[in-house]
Design a protein around this motif. Structure first.
Motif, PDB file in Angstrom:
ATOM      1  N   UNK A   1       0.831  -1.207   0.000  1.00 23.83           N
ATOM      2  CA  UNK A   1       0.000   0.000   0.000  1.00 23.83           C
ATOM      3  C   UNK A   1       0.862   1.251   0.000  1.00 23.83           C
ATOM      4  N   UNK A   2       0.507   2.199  -0.858  1.00 26.06           N
ATOM      5  CA  UNK A   2       1.182   3.502  -0.855  1.00 26.06           C
ATOM      6  C   UNK A   2       0.238   4.603  -0.384  1.00 26.06           C
ATOM      7  N   UNK A   3      -1.049   4.281  -0.273  1.00 25.51           N
ATOM      8  CA  UNK A   3      -2.080   5.214   0.180  1.00 25.51           C
ATOM      9  C   UNK A   3      -2.976   4.522   1.194  1.00 25.51           C
ATOM     10  N   UNK A   4      -3.634   5.311   2.017  1.00 25.16           N
ATOM     11  CA  UNK A   4      -4.644   4.769   2.923  1.00 25.16           C
ATOM     12  C   UNK A   4      -5.945   4.687   2.127  1.00 25.16           C
ATOM     13  N   UNK A   5      -6.510   3.505   1.978  1.00 24.89           N
ATOM     14  CA  UNK A   5      -7.737   3.357   1.177  1.00 24.89           C
ATOM     15  C   UNK A   5      -8.904   4.148   1.778  1.00 24.89           C
ATOM     16  N   UNK A   6      -9.629   4.857   0.935  1.00 26.91           N
ATOM     17  CA  UNK A   6     -10.792   5.636   1.378  1.00 26.91           C
ATOM     18  C   UNK A   6     -11.836   4.755   2.058  1.00 26.91           C
ATOM     19  N   UNK A   7     -11.942   3.525   1.611  1.00 28.68           N
ATOM     20  CA  UNK A   7     -12.948   2.615   2.160  1.00 28.68           C
ATOM     21  C   UNK A   7     -12.774   2.397   3.660  1.00 28.68           C
ATOM     22  N   UNK A   8     -11.571   2.571   4.159  1.00 30.74           N
ATOM     23  CA  UNK A   8     -11.351   2.373   5.599  1.00 30.74           C
ATOM     24  C   UNK A   8     -12.132   3.385   6.431  1.00 30.74           C
ATOM     25  N   UNK A   9     -12.459   4.526   5.843  1.00 30.52           N
ATOM     26  CA  UNK A   9     -13.252   5.528   6.562  1.00 30.52           C
ATOM     27  C   UNK A   9     -14.662   5.030   6.862  1.00 30.52           C
ATOM     28  N   UNK A  10     -15.108   4.036   6.122  1.00 31.26           N
ATOM     29  CA  UNK A  10     -16.449   3.484   6.326  1.00 31.26           C
ATOM     30  C   UNK A  10     -16.495   2.463   7.456  1.00 31.26           C
ATOM     31  N   UNK A  11     -15.333   2.076   7.949  1.00 29.16           N
ATOM     32  CA  UNK A  11     -15.268   1.121   9.061  1.00 29.16           C
ATOM     33  C   UNK A  11     -15.374   1.899  10.370  1.00 29.16           C
ATOM     34  N   UNK A  12     -16.576   2.234  10.743  1.00 32.36           N
ATOM     35  CA  UNK A  12     -16.799   3.128  11.882  1.00 32.36           C
ATOM     36  C   UNK A  12     -16.480   2.501  13.231  1.00 32.36           C
ATOM     37  N   UNK A  13     -16.384   1.180  13.288  1.00 37.72           N
ATOM     38  CA  UNK A  13     -16.046   0.505  14.544  1.00 37.72           C
ATOM     39  C   UNK A  13     -14.554   0.213  14.670  1.00 37.72           C
ATOM     40  N   UNK A  14     -13.779   0.579  13.666  1.00 45.77           N
ATOM     41  CA  UNK A  14     -12.350   0.280  13.653  1.00 45.77           C
ATOM     42  C   UNK A  14     -11.642   0.988  14.806  1.00 45.77           C
ATOM     43  N   UNK A  15     -10.950   0.200  15.621  1.00 45.21           N
ATOM     44  CA  UNK A  15     -10.229   0.746  16.776  1.00 45.21           C
ATOM     45  C   UNK A  15      -8.725   0.585  16.628  1.00 45.21           C
ATOM     46  N   UNK A  16      -8.279  -0.419  15.871  1.00 41.79           N
ATOM     47  CA  UNK A  16      -6.856  -0.690  15.708  1.00 41.79           C
ATOM     48  C   UNK A  16      -6.566  -0.978  14.234  1.00 41.79           C
TER      49      UNK A  16
END
Length: 84
Positions: free
Chosen positions: A45-60
């Motif tokens: 990965x060279x970028x943080x995927x935008x889709x990760x913003x949709x993981x609202x419960x992501x803690x780690x």
């Protein structure tokens, strides 16, 4: 509420040669919307995927060992300073 909605999920996707243009992130959102721990270390990965913003419960989120570009690193440092 569906049973899947109640499950907290930990996913280890380290060392899977995942790249920025991988479809895995769309699949991740639809299959595991409640993921709380996500390991994406040692991929491509060279970028943080935008889709990760949709993981609202992501803690780690483990993203070490990826060849991020300089802009991404600066943004990550800034975000870290905000949540510290």
């Amino acid at each position: 509420m569906k049973n899947q909605d109640k499950i907290n999920v930990t996913l280890n996707l380290s060392s899977k040669n995942i790249t920025d243009d991988s479809n895995i992130f769309k699949e991740l959102i639809s299959s595991y919307p409640n993921v709380i721990n996500l390991n994406l270390s040692d991929n491509q990965l060279t970028l943080i995927p935008d889709e990760l913003l949709l993981l609202t419960n992501l803690k780690f989120l483990d993203i070490q060992g990826n060849p991020f570009n300089n802009v991404t690193i600066i943004i990550l440092i800034y975000i870290y300073s905000l949540i510290k």
